[in-house]
Motif scaffolding. Structure first.
Motif, PDB file in Angstrom:
ATOM      1  N   ALA A   1      45.725  35.991  33.689  1.00  0.00           N
ATOM      2  CA  ALA A   1      46.939  36.566  34.269  1.00  0.00           C
ATOM      3  C   ALA A   1      48.133  35.661  33.986  1.00  0.00           C
ATOM      4  O   ALA A   1      48.047  34.434  34.063  1.00  0.00           O
ATOM      5  CB  ALA A   1      46.778  36.749  35.778  1.00  0.00           C
TER       6      ALA A   1
ATOM      7  N   THR B   1      31.508  29.425  36.209  1.00  0.00           N
ATOM      8  CA  THR B   1      32.305  30.632  36.023  1.00  0.00           C
ATOM      9  C   THR B   1      33.116  30.563  34.727  1.00  0.00           C
ATOM     10  O   THR B   1      33.218  31.554  33.987  1.00  0.00           O
ATOM     11  CB  THR B   1      33.237  30.824  37.227  1.00  0.00           C
ATOM     12  OG1 THR B   1      32.469  30.849  38.426  1.00  0.00           O
ATOM     13  CG2 THR B   1      34.003  32.132  37.111  1.00  0.00           C
TER      14      THR B   1
ATOM     15  N   SER C   1      40.488  38.063  34.895  1.00  0.00           N
ATOM     16  CA  SER C   1      41.845  38.426  35.309  1.00  0.00           C
ATOM     17  C   SER C   1      42.574  37.247  35.931  1.00  0.00           C
ATOM     18  O   SER C   1      43.787  37.075  35.749  1.00  0.00           O
ATOM     19  CB  SER C   1      41.794  39.596  36.300  1.00  0.00           C
ATOM     20  OG  SER C   1      41.077  39.229  37.475  1.00  0.00           O
ATOM     21  N   GLN C   2      41.838  36.385  36.662  1.00  0.00           N
ATOM     22  CA  GLN C   2      42.466  35.207  37.252  1.00  0.00           C
ATOM     23  C   GLN C   2      42.850  34.190  36.195  1.00  0.00           C
ATOM     24  O   GLN C   2      43.870  33.508  36.312  1.00  0.00           O
ATOM     25  CB  GLN C   2      41.516  34.568  38.275  1.00  0.00           C
ATOM     26  CG  GLN C   2      41.270  35.436  39.492  1.00  0.00           C
ATOM     27  CD  GLN C   2      40.259  34.809  40.442  1.00  0.00           C
ATOM     28  OE1 GLN C   2      39.706  33.763  40.148  1.00  0.00           O
ATOM     29  NE2 GLN C   2      40.021  35.460  41.576  1.00  0.00           N
TER      30      GLN C   2
ATOM     31  N   ASP D   1      35.015  40.335  35.346  1.00  0.00           N
ATOM     32  CA  ASP D   1      36.366  40.884  35.218  1.00  0.00           C
ATOM     33  C   ASP D   1      37.340  40.187  36.158  1.00  0.00           C
ATOM     34  O   ASP D   1      38.495  39.915  35.797  1.00  0.00           O
ATOM     35  CB  ASP D   1      36.342  42.395  35.501  1.00  0.00           C
ATOM     36  CG  ASP D   1      35.607  43.160  34.397  1.00  0.00           C
ATOM     37  OD1 ASP D   1      35.483  42.604  33.288  1.00  0.00           O
ATOM     38  OD2 ASP D   1      35.160  44.291  34.660  1.00  0.00           O
ATOM     39  N   THR D   2      36.881  39.915  37.387  1.00  0.00           N
ATOM     40  CA  THR D   2      37.745  39.226  38.347  1.00  0.00           C
ATOM     41  C   THR D   2      38.100  37.825  37.856  1.00  0.00           C
ATOM     42  O   THR D   2      39.250  37.386  37.932  1.00  0.00           O
ATOM     43  CB  THR D   2      37.043  39.131  39.714  1.00  0.00           C
ATOM     44  OG1 THR D   2      36.715  40.461  40.153  1.00  0.00           O
ATOM     45  CG2 THR D   2      37.940  38.469  40.731  1.00  0.00           C
ATOM     46  N   ALA D   3      37.064  37.103  37.331  1.00  0.00           N
ATOM     47  CA  ALA D   3      37.316  35.750  36.826  1.00  0.00           C
ATOM     48  C   ALA D   3      38.243  35.774  35.618  1.00  0.00           C
ATOM     49  O   ALA D   3      39.149  34.928  35.487  1.00  0.00           O
ATOM     50  CB  ALA D   3      35.990  35.070  36.467  1.00  0.00           C
TER      51      ALA D   3
ATOM     52  N   ALA E   1      32.803  33.068  31.518  1.00  0.00           N
ATOM     53  CA  ALA E   1      33.936  33.914  31.166  1.00  0.00           C
ATOM     54  C   ALA E   1      34.575  33.525  29.831  1.00  0.00           C
ATOM     55  O   ALA E   1      34.955  34.398  29.044  1.00  0.00           O
ATOM     56  CB  ALA E   1      34.992  33.857  32.273  1.00  0.00           C
TER      57      ALA E   1
ATOM     58  N   ARG F   1      31.758  43.160  37.320  1.00  0.00           N
ATOM     59  CA  ARG F   1      32.927  43.096  38.203  1.00  0.00           C
ATOM     60  C   ARG F   1      33.325  41.642  38.473  1.00  0.00           C
ATOM     61  O   ARG F   1      34.515  41.308  38.511  1.00  0.00           O
ATOM     62  CB  ARG F   1      32.625  43.815  39.524  1.00  0.00           C
ATOM     63  CG  ARG F   1      32.618  45.341  39.400  1.00  0.00           C
ATOM     64  CD  ARG F   1      32.672  45.996  40.777  1.00  0.00           C
ATOM     65  NE  ARG F   1      31.514  45.651  41.580  1.00  0.00           N
ATOM     66  CZ  ARG F   1      30.393  46.375  41.617  1.00  0.00           C
ATOM     67  NH1 ARG F   1      30.298  47.480  40.884  1.00  0.00           N
ATOM     68  NH2 ARG F   1      29.387  46.008  42.368  1.00  0.00           N
ATOM     69  N   GLN F   2      32.324  40.767  38.675  1.00  0.00           N
ATOM     70  CA  GLN F   2      32.648  39.359  38.906  1.00  0.00           C
ATOM     71  C   GLN F   2      33.292  38.730  37.672  1.00  0.00           C
ATOM     72  O   GLN F   2      34.240  37.946  37.788  1.00  0.00           O
ATOM     73  CB  GLN F   2      31.374  38.596  39.281  1.00  0.00           C
ATOM     74  CG  GLN F   2      30.754  39.040  40.599  1.00  0.00           C
ATOM     75  CD  GLN F   2      29.487  38.273  40.929  1.00  0.00           C
ATOM     76  OE1 GLN F   2      29.095  37.379  40.190  1.00  0.00           O
ATOM     77  NE2 GLN F   2      28.839  38.631  42.014  1.00  0.00           N
TER      78      GLN F   2
END
Length: 438
Positions: free
Chosen positions: A355, A400, A351-352, A347-349, A404, A344-345
């Motif tokens: 995007a 991060t 997506s940021q 995926d969040t990174a 990623a 989840r972490q």
């Protein structure tokens, strides 16, 4: 050859950490006789001289190397400004680096700077030394080529001689500086400021055998006393404080009292570190001495033979290699982590980073390439500078990005220097990136 101030730190130095004070003094004598070093500073001494040798000799006797200016003034009988000049010379030539810089707090009192004894790359080139990567010392000495044997023998003889004070400061006759002793006054400390007592000096690597003329002629060498039980406790405590990050600010006397049982049983520093490192260390250790005492409770009964201690050391070293292997860059495609929380972490990174923001105020968003990552050529120079400034304040941003997008992408975005500093700081307990944003 002159080392800039930005590279006079443990995290940025290009030199290697000296394994003991004797090997370091060989490099100091090389800088004095053969380097041709000249400082870029317009005031003070312009090159290494006898006063520099005197200051360096006192530094090589300290464990850890945290000398106050007042202490060096008393031992060398030099002025305050002269001591500061020679410390600056040793840093500029690459023989000293900061581990922690001193403070000047009016209410609490200042703290002296802590140094590490280092050997510059120019010395290795001058004596034809073969070096390689090392997990603990940045680089390790692997041997001396035949072309440098004679020079290393001369440097070994120079390092064994007693350092004499300058004539203008002496009382009419040469006086050899005394050795720094343990806090209990039980004998001279033989532990290294940057390494363990089991590592050989570089003179042994140079000549292949150890034959000291000073030990045959000097009456002091014949009457030298070995450490007693109390001295061994303090020696083990000093080695642990140097090598264990969360013990860096612990009190030596308290640690010596805690390790008294294992020291009396003949334990080495690496055996204590292996037993303590069986479980993960907390993110923040409030009382290092109490934490160490809890980890060592009952250890002497459980590991009461050298074979058992050797087995736990082997297991600990293998686990450290495995941990290092998990953080090493691999070949092939990136795979998603198996843990749901980590996924989840990530995926969040992702997506940021990936995007595409809608245009605001006539500024278009960033387009992603075929690999799904934002093309860095779309960023302006000011945006890159801002990102690197943010990474210097918060190194977690670099971690991060590596997790990623990969290490290659992070190096292009944040520069090789910031990524290398972060990787070298991993496991040291310090997360402060030094230097500018260039």
């Amino acid at each position: 050859m002159n080392v800039p101030e930005s590279e006079q730190w443990l995290t940025t130095t290009k030199g290697r950490i000296a394994t003991d004070g004797y090997s370091w003094m060989q490099a100091v004598h090389w800088a004095y006789k053969y380097s041709g070093f000249t400082t870029l500073c317009s005031h003070g001494p312009q090159s290494v001289n006898e006063s520099t040798l005197l200051v360096a000799w006192h530094l090589s006797q300290l464990d850890p190397c945290r000398p106050g200016i007042g202490y060096l003034i008393r031992r060398t009988r030099l002025s305050e400004r002269t001591v500061q000049y020679h410390l600056g010379l040793l840093r500029e030539i690459g023989l000293l680096v900061y581990r922690a810089k001193g403070t000047r707090v009016a209410d609490e009192g200042g703290q002296a700077s802590e140094f590490l004894l280092t050997i510059p790359p120019a010395f290795d080139e001058g004596v034809h030394a073969r070096t390689g990567p090392s997990e603990q010392y940045i680089r390790a000495l692997h041997g001396i080529d035949p072309a440098g044997m004679s020079l290393m023998k001369r440097l070994a003889r120079m390092a064994r001689r007693a350092v004499r004070r300058p004539v203008k400061r002496s009382a009419g006759r040469p006086v050899s500086a005394p050795r720094a002793c343990t806090p209990m006054g039980v004998g001279c400390s033989t532990s290294s400021p940057t390494g363990t007592s089991t590592l050989p000096s570089e003179s042994k690597l140079a000549s292949g055998k150890h034959s000291s003329a000073a030990s045959k002629k000097s009456p002091v060498a014949k009457t030298k006393r070995s450490l007693n039980a109390v001295g061994r406790r303090y020696q083990l405590a000093n080695q642990l404080i140097i090598q264990v990050p969360w013990l860096a600010r612990a009190n030596t006397q308290r640690i010596a009292w805690i390790v008294r049982h294992v020291a009396d049983a003949g334990w080495t520093a690496i055996e204590v570190m292996a037993v303590v490192g069986q479980e993960d260390v907390a993110q923040r250790v409030h009382r290092p001495s109490g934490f160490l005492a809890a980890r060592l409770r009952g250890a002497t009964e459980l590991y009461n033979t050298p074979e058992r201690r050797a087995a736990i050391v082997t297991w600990w070293q293998d686990s450290r290699r495995a941990e290092q292997g998990r953080h090493t860059e691999w070949d092939g495609q990136w795979q998603a982590p198996s843990s749901r929380a980590v996924a989840r972490q990530v995926d969040t990174a992702l997506s940021q980073l990936q995007a595409v923001t809608p245009p605001e105020d006539d500024h278009p968003g960033y387009e992603a390439g075929d690999d799904g990552l934002v093309d860095l050529q779309q960023l302006t120079r000011d945006e890159v500078i801002d990102l690197r400034a943010a990474a210097q304040k918060d190194p977690l941003l670099i971690r991060t990005t590596i997790a990623a997008c990969g290490e290659h992408y992070a190096r292009r975005l944040f520069s090789n220097r910031l990524v290398d500093q972060l990787l070298r700081l991993t496991g040291t307990g310090r997360l402060v990136l030094h230097g500018g944003l260039a």
